[in-house]
Design an enzyme around this catalytic site. Sequence first.
Site, short mmCIF file in Angstrom:
data_model
loop_
_atom_site.label_atom_id
_atom_site.label_comp_id
_atom_site.label_asym_id
_atom_site.label_seq_id
_atom_site.Cartn_x
_atom_site.Cartn_y
_atom_site.Cartn_z
N TYR A 118 37.72 27.44 33.21
CA TYR A 118 36.37 28.01 33.31
C TYR A 118 35.96 28.93 32.16
O TYR A 118 34.88 29.47 32.14
CB TYR A 118 36.19 28.72 34.66
CG TYR A 118 37.27 29.76 34.95
CD1 TYR A 118 37.18 31.05 34.43
CD2 TYR A 118 38.37 29.43 35.72
CE1 TYR A 118 38.15 31.98 34.69
CE2 TYR A 118 39.36 30.37 35.98
CZ TYR A 118 39.25 31.64 35.46
OH TYR A 118 40.22 32.57 35.71
N ARG A 170 38.88 40.85 31.37
CA ARG A 170 40.18 40.47 31.94
C ARG A 170 40.91 39.60 30.93
O ARG A 170 40.52 38.44 30.72
CB ARG A 170 39.95 39.72 33.26
CG ARG A 170 41.18 39.61 34.16
CD ARG A 170 40.93 38.63 35.28
NE ARG A 170 40.96 37.27 34.78
CZ ARG A 170 40.25 36.25 35.29
NH1 ARG A 170 39.46 36.43 36.32
NH2 ARG A 170 40.34 35.05 34.75
N HIS A 214 43.30 35.15 36.19
CA HIS A 214 43.11 36.01 37.37
C HIS A 214 44.44 36.47 37.95
O HIS A 214 44.62 37.64 38.28
CB HIS A 214 42.30 35.27 38.44
CG HIS A 214 42.28 35.98 39.75
ND1 HIS A 214 41.53 37.12 39.95
CD2 HIS A 214 42.93 35.76 40.92
CE1 HIS A 214 41.72 37.55 41.20
NE2 HIS A 214 42.57 36.75 41.80
C1 LIG Z 1 37.26 39.08 51.20
C2 LIG Z 1 38.01 38.36 50.14
N1 LIG Z 1 37.56 37.16 49.72
C3 LIG Z 1 38.23 36.49 48.75
C4 LIG Z 1 39.35 37.02 48.20
C5 LIG Z 1 40.10 36.24 47.13
N2 LIG Z 1 39.97 36.96 45.86
C6 LIG Z 1 40.91 37.80 45.43
S1 LIG Z 1 40.47 38.59 44.03
C7 LIG Z 1 39.01 37.75 43.95
C8 LIG Z 1 38.06 38.01 42.83
C9 LIG Z 1 37.74 39.45 42.65
O1 LIG Z 1 36.89 39.63 41.56
P1 LIG Z 1 36.46 41.05 41.09
O2 LIG Z 1 35.97 41.84 42.23
O3 LIG Z 1 35.56 40.92 39.94
O4 LIG Z 1 37.83 41.75 40.68
P2 LIG Z 1 38.83 41.28 39.51
O5 LIG Z 1 39.86 40.43 40.17
O6 LIG Z 1 38.04 40.56 38.50
O7 LIG Z 1 39.41 42.53 38.99
C10 LIG Z 1 38.88 36.88 45.02
C11 LIG Z 1 37.76 35.98 45.25
C12 LIG Z 1 39.79 38.26 48.68
N3 LIG Z 1 40.89 38.86 48.21
N4 LIG Z 1 39.10 38.91 49.63
#
Ligand SMILES: Cc1ncc(C[n+]2csc(CCOP(=O)(O)OP(=O)(O)O)c2C)c(N)n1
Lengths: 325, 327
Positions: free
Chosen positions: B259, B246, B250
Amino acid sequence: MAQMTMIQAITDALRVELKNDENVLVFGEDVGQNGGVFRATEGLQAEFGEDRVFDTPLAESGIGGLAIGLATQGFRPVPEIQFFGFVYEVMDSISGQMARMRYRSGNTMNAPITIRSPFGGGVHTPEMHADSLEGLMAQQPGLKVVIPSNPYDAKGLLISSIRDNDPVIFLEHMKLYRSFRDEVPEEAYEVELGKAKVTREGTDVTLIAYGAMVQASVKAAEELEKNGVSAEVIDLRTVAPLDIDTIVESVKKTGRVVVVQEAQRVAGIAAQIVAEIQERAILHLEAPVLRVTAPDTVYAFTQAEEVWLPNHNDIVEKVNDVINY
Amino acid sequence: MTKHKEIGLSDQAVVDMYRIALTARRLDERMWLLNRAGKIPFLVSCQGQEVQQVAAAFALERGKDYTAPYYRDVGVVLALGMSVQDLMLQAYAKAEDPNSGGRQMPGHFGSKKLKMLSGSSPVTTQVPHAVGIGLACKMRGEDAISFVTLGEGSTNQGDFHEGANFAAVHKLPVIIMVENNQYAISISLKQQVACEKISDRAVGYGMVGETVDGNDPFAVYQAIKTASQRARNGEGPSLVEAISYRLTPHSSDDDDLTYRTAEEVREAKAKDGLLSFKKYLKENNLLSDKKEEELEAAIKKEIDLANEYAEAAPSPDPDTLYQGVYQ
Ligand SMILES: Cc1ncc(C[n+]2csc(CCOP(=O)(O)OP(=O)(O)O)c2C)c(N)n1
Ligand SMILES: [Mg+2]
């Protein structure tokens, strides 16, 4: 005393309790090094170490279940759910499991867990990031549901929640996080759970509110004052269990009530309050008890947010209705 | 023979793939500027994942297959037919936004016309949905497959397990592509999972699992193509893990330097799949310097026009609040 925003007061409460009781644990998604997506746990991992303040994988049901196991072993978990709209992922842990641990173990086990979570509208976060779901929580016996409206209460209520021997859902309105500061004592202090506060005294009408709607109600009361209407404002602080005594006492004094909630109208805290008032104080009423709520739609898209969310004008309007009834 | 010909991709197809991946990148870069200028409220970025997204979409039968993309999939949705203007309209949350009429979070794509399921904010909910769509395809005897993506952190949700298991038990035409960008907001891969590869999890479900370099369009294309053949042949679902990084925080609300280090990000930028893709095209005389310049100019123009249009487009009317709650 220090001037603190609500989020600083929350961090401070966590710090105080982590220091006071080695059984207190703080965990959740991004709460460690990152200090939480809203910075509520900032600095806590550095101060108390990775065993006491830790990140979890992205799995809310797991977070809730983990808290239950720890709680039965004498710990006091304070997990964070990143946004309260994601609570559905952990509903079974909350309503099906922790809320009933005491009951179904014949009072031999309990779950002293405080789930903290941001919620609330007005900060342009649609699609489940802003929902007010306290009504859903309040329906489950065994849970307490706490919603502070200011920094001072937030710290005291959070400390009381952590020290409480039953599960508490502690909901933090995002719009209040940094909107104003309060004098907040640096030491530990408690604000009793289940006790409402009369924020503003008045004689003509009672406004009952919680969370961000307390400010809107106070603002409405100030407007009404200009027109010679004296409004009392009650800040519930805990929406389950309700402080019926404080409510009924005020109703007996004013005879007119408007209940204010940010949540949609159907099946919510406001509806419960109206029912309690008519059962206990109907003969003291000079007018029907009215509600100010959001409309019964999914949380509004950004352009409609201001229209959707209740505000002080809506409250003034309803107060005029009960006064002129 | 060139690598792309070997796996059945025409010269035109690879040039198109690159153009779309580059469009996704430039669009994302523009959206950061718009966000910082206060014009769009929020942004969750595709940067670093465009190549794998476009390559995967090209391996599908576009127009026939079903998709349930996640919020970073600008490359996927562009390749499937969403326009730059459509994406700008959703970023501004305008009434004409074909994803949701401005009702959704930015990046929550969906289009009935493009057979793309509207996604919800709680991560991983799309996995069992896509499995349901896979079951529908099977029941109707349709030749279509169901393609779903999610981040690696999201594979820790129960929905992943429940969806993957059902798909495997019923040998459904489903491809689950995990876009492993090393982070779930601030949480690094090793804080999330103890297995070496996310694709290792496939074994437990009884499906095929494969890990590929997400910066390599041909590896991703081939993995998804093979998985789709299995799916169409009734051999069941596959779990494909595409590894990338990434490159941005975020979201527009995140500060990633709390981090991870700037150096780590710099190193990842040097391995950016978009750069190696361009190099490949140049080495194979599929892209000249002049053509590159023209391409960049054309993309810029497309984004400029889309931005102008979307900014001026009307916002959804608050009077429509009640529409879409019930029939
Ligand atoms: C059930 C839920 N918990 C928390 C969140 C908040 N949240 C949004 S994206 C994310 C991280 C997702 O990480 P990953 O699956 O690795 O996808 P990336 O964003 O890195 O593409 C979090 C914790 C959410 N959207 N849904
Ligand atoms: Mg990730």
